[in-house]
Design a protein around this motif. Sequence first.
Motif, PDB file in Angstrom:
ATOM      1  N   ILE A 399       9.465  54.373 -33.455  1.00  0.00           N
ATOM      2  CA  ILE A 399       9.609  54.861 -32.078  1.00  0.00           C
ATOM      3  C   ILE A 399      10.806  55.801 -31.967  1.00  0.00           C
ATOM      4  CG2 ILE A 399      10.185  54.138 -29.731  1.00  0.00           C
ATOM      5  CD1 ILE A 399       8.320  51.701 -30.268  1.00  0.00           C
ATOM      6  N   ASN A 400      11.900  55.449 -32.653  1.00  0.00           N
ATOM      7  CA  ASN A 400      13.048  56.361 -32.691  1.00  0.00           C
ATOM      8  C   ASN A 400      12.638  57.697 -33.297  1.00  0.00           C
ATOM      9  OD1 ASN A 400      14.857  54.669 -31.511  1.00  0.00           O
ATOM     10  ND2 ASN A 400      15.825  54.004 -33.416  1.00  0.00           N
ATOM     11  N   ALA A 401      11.828  57.634 -34.379  1.00  0.00           N
ATOM     12  CA  ALA A 401      11.390  58.860 -35.048  1.00  0.00           C
ATOM     13  C   ALA A 401      10.557  59.695 -34.081  1.00  0.00           C
ATOM     14  CB  ALA A 401      10.586  58.513 -36.296  1.00  0.00           C
ATOM     15  N   THR A 462      21.711  57.926 -26.971  1.00  0.00           N
ATOM     16  CA  THR A 462      21.947  59.299 -26.519  1.00  0.00           C
ATOM     17  C   THR A 462      20.818  59.717 -25.595  1.00  0.00           C
ATOM     18  OG1 THR A 462      20.741  60.178 -28.404  1.00  0.00           O
ATOM     19  CG2 THR A 462      23.112  59.946 -28.663  1.00  0.00           C
ATOM     20  N   LYS A 463      19.949  58.762 -25.312  1.00  0.00           N
ATOM     21  CA  LYS A 463      18.796  59.108 -24.486  1.00  0.00           C
ATOM     22  C   LYS A 463      19.154  59.021 -23.011  1.00  0.00           C
ATOM     23  CE  LYS A 463      16.111  57.726 -28.336  1.00  0.00           C
ATOM     24  NZ  LYS A 463      15.297  56.742 -29.042  1.00  0.00           N
ATOM     25  N   PRO A 464      18.455  59.813 -22.174  1.00  0.00           N
ATOM     26  CA  PRO A 464      18.798  59.810 -20.747  1.00  0.00           C
ATOM     27  C   PRO A 464      18.661  58.405 -20.145  1.00  0.00           C
ATOM     28  CG  PRO A 464      16.806  61.103 -21.194  1.00  0.00           C
ATOM     29  CD  PRO A 464      17.392  60.766 -22.499  1.00  0.00           C
ATOM     30  N   LEU A 471      19.355  49.380 -28.086  1.00  0.00           N
ATOM     31  CA  LEU A 471      19.306  48.093 -28.773  1.00  0.00           C
ATOM     32  C   LEU A 471      18.430  48.124 -30.020  1.00  0.00           C
ATOM     33  CD1 LEU A 471      19.089  45.815 -25.656  1.00  0.00           C
ATOM     34  CD2 LEU A 471      20.966  45.922 -27.292  1.00  0.00           C
ATOM     35  N   GLY A 472      17.630  49.182 -30.165  1.00  0.00           N
ATOM     36  CA  GLY A 472      16.683  49.242 -31.279  1.00  0.00           C
ATOM     37  C   GLY A 472      17.378  49.103 -32.620  1.00  0.00           C
ATOM     38  N   LEU A 473      18.309  50.003 -32.888  1.00  0.00           N
ATOM     39  CA  LEU A 473      18.944  49.996 -34.201  1.00  0.00           C
ATOM     40  C   LEU A 473      19.847  48.782 -34.388  1.00  0.00           C
ATOM     41  CD1 LEU A 473      19.713  53.737 -34.932  1.00  0.00           C
ATOM     42  CD2 LEU A 473      17.846  52.311 -35.747  1.00  0.00           C
TER      43      LEU A 473
HETATM   44 MG    MG Z   1      15.273  53.065 -30.227  1.00  0.00          MG
END
Ligand code: MG
Length: 649
Positions: A399-401, A462-464, A471-473
């Motif tokens: 999802i990050n990708a 860094t997302k709006p 919390l993902g990473l």
């Molecule tokens: Mg994430």
Amino acid sequence: MNRTKPFAIADAHELLIQGVMDYAIYMLDPTGRVLSWNPGAEQIKGYAADEIIGEHFSRFYTEEDRVAGVPREALRIAEEEGRFTAEAWRVRKDGTRFWAMVVIDPIRRNGQLIGFAKITRDMTEAREAQLKALESERRFRLLVQGVVDYAIYMLSPEGYVTNWNAGAERIKGYGAEEIVGEHFSRFYTAEDREARVPWMALETARREGRYEAEGWRQRKDGTRFWASVVIDAIRDESGELIGFAKVTRDLTERRQAQLELEQSREQLFQAQKMEALGHLTGGLAHDFNNLLTGIIGSLELLKTRVSQGRIGDLDRYVSAAQGAASRAAALTHRLLAFARRQTLNPRPTDSNRLILGMEELIRRTMGPQIGVVTFLSSRLWPTLCDPNQLENAVLNLCINARDAMPSGGQLRIETSNVTLDERDVRGQEVKPGDYVVVCIADTGVGMPQEVIDRAFDPFFTTKPLGHGTGLGLSMVYGFARQSGGQVRISSEVGVGTEMRIYLPRHEGPAAAEEAQPELGVAPQAEHGESVLVVDDEATVRMLVTEVLQELGYSAIEAADGPSGLRVLQSDVRIDLLVTDVGLPGGMNGRQMADAAREIRPELPVLFITGYAENAVVGSEQLEPGMHILTKPFAMEMLANRIRAITSGG
Ligand code: MG
Ligand code: ADP
């Protein structure tokens, strides 16, 4: 032995005087006429011996001095007092002046004055240097006196104030006249004096040359200010301590501003954290509502069947409720993972099989603009880890990708075996040994170093606002570390990112895959009116279908937007669309319904939504024939709504 004949003392003298260049050394007769002349005199005054001998020495004096009778007076003093000394201007042959240091001694023979010995030195340069020094010292003193931002003053070796500048007066409130001579400890607070701080400060400055501190100090009126203090020991050339130079600055305002800044940063961080938590719990509440709908609905239908005496087929409802309940349990597990308090359930795991099992889901999540390729090592070692957590981790990385490739790109999923030796793990938290690497790589925006440094921090995003939880990473990291492995980032801005999860090798075979419970199969459509049910939650789909059958409808099921739309675009009879709003496959329920209305303008629609999706549907601006039912709901409620809608309500 051939010894050089010694000079007569008088000869030596003569040679010496003749040789000296820095001093004018010459003799005058008792009336002041020049009798002898050395090269120093020639050098300093500019006359050759033959042009000056026999002349009166007053010509070396300035016009003013001659008028005032100074030359005569000088000879008189030399004769009467035994020596005349002076520092004053004298005149060279060319009329220029020089600053002279002059000594005139009388010479007597048998008590009779026979002349004068005169020594003159040119001190012009030395005097200039001295004047300059005096001037800069004077300027410096003025500067120190004038500085108002700093208290600059001196202390005696014992700590008594010896001078005081304007800044000191401004900051501390004492005038110079009332504080000079007082001990500097009075600037300290009572507690500090009690603790001997001022004396220890002087001791430190004495021992180490300097003492520096920040702390509260006290003004004359008793108020406190936050001071930055420097005390320097001052020593003379012999190393003797002659006092201390003290510079104090009032930093109260700056400290106040700093405290406020820290406070507002802390508040901002708290707000962000709350925002993230709100987002997280909102999402979880939504998921829970879905699952509760499955559980409550199953139980309700179970009850209805039992009361009708139709007990032949009850197992389906039981296992549907169980399925939903165990997924709810998995969700709380995820919550615990956030709290880093998960109980991992490590099992020998075949990462390849796990990834293959997720591939379809990953493709759907990526959308059409992102290509997905997998390179799975054919001889991959098993690992010992919690497969659910690994699935979660892989999904999070994917999802990050995806988020890093907003305009498309390629996702690469790769597995491989590596052996890390001592050198590979130097400075890292893992042990040397065999590892399985699961690599998720993208061709996205990449991360600058300062993002890499903080990427694993909980709540770093860094997302709006409202898009990332940050919390993902941190979860991926927590899982990898708890499993005895690690995560590594390599990323280049504008090129892409590779995230590698290292998991320790498991010696022994991977466990056989557990059988997944099959959830309810949709019953065959009967005759008459038909309803399309679109929901990614199989339990919800089944329950709605059951209710529809109870009502005498036939039901068609679809699990995502695109497949629902395909049914709608076919010529199958559809009298009602019942759809979830949040759907996988890149098309939500609202979008699907809008597309369906293009082909079937009158089609009634019932949205069943979790609370977070209300905004997507926009309940105020619903078109005629569109309805909303919020999850969780009772089956009876659903039946009532469907009945109302299909009867034209
Ligand atoms: Mg994430
Ligand atoms: P979130 O995705 O909610 O922002 P994560 O912990 O998953 O939180 O990621 C933290 C940050 O790390 C992201 O906001 C992003 O800046 C950066 N990041 C993570 N993965 C990638 C990636 N594949 N490419 C670029 N940046 C990434």
